[in-house]
Write a protein that holds these residues in place. Sequence first.
Motif, PDB file in Angstrom:
ATOM      1  N   LEU A 338      41.988  48.478  59.037  1.00  0.00           N
ATOM      2  CA  LEU A 338      41.770  49.385  57.650  1.00  0.00           C
ATOM      3  C   LEU A 338      42.868  48.985  56.936  1.00  0.00           C
ATOM      4  CD1 LEU A 338      41.315  52.854  59.737  1.00  0.00           C
ATOM      5  CD2 LEU A 338      39.487  51.209  58.780  1.00  0.00           C
ATOM      6  N   SER A 339      42.402  48.662  55.769  1.00  0.00           N
ATOM      7  CA  SER A 339      43.292  48.367  54.529  1.00  0.00           C
ATOM      8  C   SER A 339      43.201  48.948  53.243  1.00  0.00           C
ATOM      9  CB  SER A 339      43.029  46.886  54.176  1.00  0.00           C
ATOM     10  OG  SER A 339      43.542  45.946  55.621  1.00  0.00           O
ATOM     11  N   GLY A 340      43.653  48.660  52.257  1.00  0.00           N
ATOM     12  CA  GLY A 340      43.457  49.131  50.717  1.00  0.00           C
ATOM     13  C   GLY A 340      44.116  47.988  49.934  1.00  0.00           C
ATOM     14  N   HIS A 341      44.831  48.331  49.232  1.00  0.00           N
ATOM     15  CA  HIS A 341      45.769  47.500  48.085  1.00  0.00           C
ATOM     16  C   HIS A 341      44.935  47.026  46.977  1.00  0.00           C
ATOM     17  CE1 HIS A 341      48.559  44.665  47.027  1.00  0.00           C
ATOM     18  NE2 HIS A 341      47.641  43.786  47.113  1.00  0.00           N
ATOM     19  N   THR A 342      43.721  46.556  47.111  1.00  0.00           N
ATOM     20  CA  THR A 342      42.930  45.844  45.818  1.00  0.00           C
ATOM     21  C   THR A 342      42.510  46.812  44.608  1.00  0.00           C
ATOM     22  OG1 THR A 342      40.977  46.015  46.612  1.00  0.00           O
ATOM     23  CG2 THR A 342      42.190  44.306  47.408  1.00  0.00           C
ATOM     24  N   HIS A 343      42.296  48.032  45.155  1.00  0.00           N
ATOM     25  CA  HIS A 343      41.595  49.143  44.318  1.00  0.00           C
ATOM     26  C   HIS A 343      40.360  48.676  43.643  1.00  0.00           C
ATOM     27  CE1 HIS A 343      45.686  50.951  43.182  1.00  0.00           C
ATOM     28  NE2 HIS A 343      45.866  50.432  44.269  1.00  0.00           N
ATOM     29  N   GLY A 344      39.728  47.525  44.198  1.00  0.00           N
ATOM     30  CA  GLY A 344      38.507  47.056  43.519  1.00  0.00           C
ATOM     31  C   GLY A 344      38.965  46.599  42.092  1.00  0.00           C
ATOM     32  N   LEU A 345      40.088  46.528  41.933  1.00  0.00           N
ATOM     33  CA  LEU A 345      40.754  46.305  40.513  1.00  0.00           C
ATOM     34  C   LEU A 345      40.314  47.586  39.576  1.00  0.00           C
ATOM     35  CD1 LEU A 345      42.493  43.933  39.249  1.00  0.00           C
ATOM     36  CD2 LEU A 345      40.530  43.329  37.895  1.00  0.00           C
ATOM     37  N   GLN A 346      39.791  48.612  40.063  1.00  0.00           N
ATOM     38  CA  GLN A 346      39.639  49.816  39.414  1.00  0.00           C
ATOM     39  C   GLN A 346      38.273  49.477  38.263  1.00  0.00           C
ATOM     40  OE1 GLN A 346      44.093  51.084  39.863  1.00  0.00           O
ATOM     41  NE2 GLN A 346      42.952  52.078  37.934  1.00  0.00           N
ATOM     42  N   MET A 347      37.843  48.484  38.384  1.00  0.00           N
ATOM     43  CA  MET A 347      36.675  48.074  37.302  1.00  0.00           C
ATOM     44  C   MET A 347      35.709  47.306  37.963  1.00  0.00           C
ATOM     45  SD  MET A 347      38.896  46.211  34.357  1.00  0.00           S
ATOM     46  CE  MET A 347      40.105  47.557  34.340  1.00  0.00           C
ATOM     47  N   GLY A 348      34.312  47.476  37.726  1.00  0.00           N
ATOM     48  CA  GLY A 348      33.421  46.462  38.079  1.00  0.00           C
ATOM     49  C   GLY A 348      32.354  47.155  37.967  1.00  0.00           C
ATOM     50  N   ILE A 349      31.245  46.372  38.883  1.00  0.00           N
ATOM     51  CA  ILE A 349      29.813  47.001  38.775  1.00  0.00           C
ATOM     52  C   ILE A 349      29.252  47.041  40.329  1.00  0.00           C
ATOM     53  CG2 ILE A 349      27.478  46.722  38.095  1.00  0.00           C
ATOM     54  CD1 ILE A 349      28.586  44.858  35.847  1.00  0.00           C
ATOM     55  N   SER A 358      33.365  42.416  41.061  1.00  0.00           N
ATOM     56  CA  SER A 358      34.843  42.820  40.294  1.00  0.00           C
ATOM     57  C   SER A 358      35.382  41.725  40.269  1.00  0.00           C
ATOM     58  CB  SER A 358      35.442  43.999  41.106  1.00  0.00           C
ATOM     59  OG  SER A 358      36.841  44.015  40.667  1.00  0.00           O
ATOM     60  N   PRO A 359      36.233  41.503  39.107  1.00  0.00           N
ATOM     61  CA  PRO A 359      37.247  40.481  39.126  1.00  0.00           C
ATOM     62  C   PRO A 359      38.088  40.121  40.478  1.00  0.00           C
ATOM     63  CG  PRO A 359      37.183  41.371  36.937  1.00  0.00           C
ATOM     64  CD  PRO A 359      36.409  42.386  37.861  1.00  0.00           C
ATOM     65  N   SER A 360      38.245  41.360  41.232  1.00  0.00           N
ATOM     66  CA  SER A 360      39.146  41.498  42.310  1.00  0.00           C
ATOM     67  C   SER A 360      38.547  40.479  43.217  1.00  0.00           C
ATOM     68  CB  SER A 360      39.215  42.952  42.860  1.00  0.00           C
ATOM     69  OG  SER A 360      39.917  42.815  44.017  1.00  0.00           O
ATOM     70  N   LYS A 361      37.170  40.089  43.190  1.00  0.00           N
ATOM     71  CA  LYS A 361      36.827  39.141  44.381  1.00  0.00           C
ATOM     72  C   LYS A 361      37.095  37.819  44.221  1.00  0.00           C
ATOM     73  CE  LYS A 361      32.493  37.478  44.265  1.00  0.00           C
ATOM     74  NZ  LYS A 361      31.166  37.411  44.064  1.00  0.00           N
ATOM     75  N   TYR A 362      37.649  37.429  42.972  1.00  0.00           N
ATOM     76  CA  TYR A 362      38.317  36.008  42.958  1.00  0.00           C
ATOM     77  C   TYR A 362      39.804  35.965  43.316  1.00  0.00           C
ATOM     78  CZ  TYR A 362      34.006  35.982  39.822  1.00  0.00           C
ATOM     79  OH  TYR A 362      32.763  36.177  39.175  1.00  0.00           O
ATOM     80  N   VAL A 363      40.334  37.064  43.757  1.00  0.00           N
ATOM     81  CA  VAL A 363      41.632  37.149  44.247  1.00  0.00           C
ATOM     82  C   VAL A 363      41.626  37.529  45.667  1.00  0.00           C
ATOM     83  CG1 VAL A 363      44.046  38.216  43.885  1.00  0.00           C
ATOM     84  CG2 VAL A 363      42.588  37.801  42.096  1.00  0.00           C
ATOM     85  N   TYR A 364      40.472  38.291  46.196  1.00  0.00           N
ATOM     86  CA  TYR A 364      40.663  38.602  47.669  1.00  0.00           C
ATOM     87  C   TYR A 364      39.193  38.267  48.106  1.00  0.00           C
ATOM     88  CZ  TYR A 364      45.276  40.833  46.896  1.00  0.00           C
ATOM     89  OH  TYR A 364      46.389  41.130  46.703  1.00  0.00           O
ATOM     90  N   LYS A 365      39.294  37.798  49.199  1.00  0.00           N
ATOM     91  CA  LYS A 365      37.874  37.577  49.915  1.00  0.00           C
ATOM     92  C   LYS A 365      37.365  38.914  50.486  1.00  0.00           C
ATOM     93  CE  LYS A 365      35.506  34.710  53.321  1.00  0.00           C
ATOM     94  NZ  LYS A 365      35.728  33.648  54.487  1.00  0.00           N
ATOM     95  N   GLN A 366      38.025  39.700  50.841  1.00  0.00           N
ATOM     96  CA  GLN A 366      37.636  41.050  51.339  1.00  0.00           C
ATOM     97  C   GLN A 366      38.221  41.784  50.104  1.00  0.00           C
ATOM     98  OE1 GLN A 366      39.427  38.969  53.667  1.00  0.00           O
ATOM     99  NE2 GLN A 366      37.547  38.172  54.339  1.00  0.00           N
ATOM    100  N   TRP A 367      37.414  42.587  49.541  1.00  0.00           N
ATOM    101  CA  TRP A 367      38.027  43.286  48.091  1.00  0.00           C
ATOM    102  C   TRP A 367      37.730  44.657  48.093  1.00  0.00           C
ATOM    103  CZ3 TRP A 367      35.113  44.963  44.445  1.00  0.00           C
ATOM    104  CH2 TRP A 367      33.611  44.672  44.358  1.00  0.00           C
TER     105      TRP A 367
END
Length: 407
Positions: A338-349, A358-367
Amino acid sequence: MPRWVFPLIILTVVVVLVEFYTFQAFKSVSKSKIIRFSFLLVSLAVYINFFITVFTYDRSNGQTPQFQMAMGLLLTVSIPKLVVIIVLFGEDVYRWIVKLISAISSNETQPLAGRRKFISQLALGLAAIPFASFIYGIIQGKYNYKVLKYQLSFKDLPDAFDGYTITQISDIHSGSFTNKEKIQYGVDLINQQKSNLMLFTGDIVNNKADEMDNWIDVFAQLEAKEGKYAILGNHDYGDYMKWEKPEDKVNNFKAVKDIHKKIGFDLLLDEHRYIEKDGQRIALLGVENWGKGFNQAGDLEKASSGVQKEDFKILMTHDPSHWEYKVKENDFNYHLTLSGHTHGLQMGIEIPGFFKWSPSKYVYKQWAGLYEEFGRYINVNRGFGYHAFPGRVGIWPEITVIELKKA
């Protein structure tokens, strides 16, 4: 030349280009000088407010709600303008191609004034969608709590834990909160799940322990039938602010750890606990923060010391990159992480079951959400609170409920 000068020049050019194209769109659609200059004044006010806030706020206070709001306003007016520039620049490219073809073939081109007005209307109409979304995200979206439920089956789950439920929350970021009634609603929603176990996967504050002072009475209400456990996140160490003295940071870190006791959580610092039920047990492990490239304080081996390989194991680790690089292929077999941290960048679809971006996917494989590899699972919670941007657009605050089943 200082190394920051060149990036500043590039940023200035980009901002001027974006503002120029957006102004051209307003100019094509409306002949009113009031509308045109109102647009310019609003844009200028947002930029001035942001730069004044950035250069005047006291870093020793951490990231304040005032800084977050300045960032929020900047994104709210800037993201829609990027939509405008993409549409209008695309039309300009089309114009250049048509003119080039006409010049080569010696044919006269037809005037495109009407087309320009239509394209400008289209661009502004499309830009209105993210604009309205960001406004909603700042006012209401950050409190749009979603309960996401998963049922996971394991062959080696002890029989006594068949149907056992876990509520996971993450990334509270209490230093960002401003509305106690809304936060109370979120806490009540967590308690309504009536899970056996409650697990918090880090970032209880933005930087300073005293950010939690006004919220301890609210989060102390959290309930779970058989215990509440927590770990630390990267923000809990106080690494992102300027401290007057080294000992201030040390004392703050101690105070952050003490918060968990005040709200009734057992804080696991590279430790494990056994959860027992009807003579059977599962191992719960919690590590300090481990992130790819920074703050690798977590010690998985230390947390696992004394745990048997054949034990069913649940691991709490704040940063999902830990699972990607150290956990998922570990032959010690951590069944559920169980993890957190990314917030899904708080913006996406997100369209549940169909599409998630979300732009977060380009930083974390599991986001965000549930992932499985090698028969092992990780859930990346989207977070309860918010940080940096004072809202959420499309990526809503999350309460996760996981039911364990015997396969």
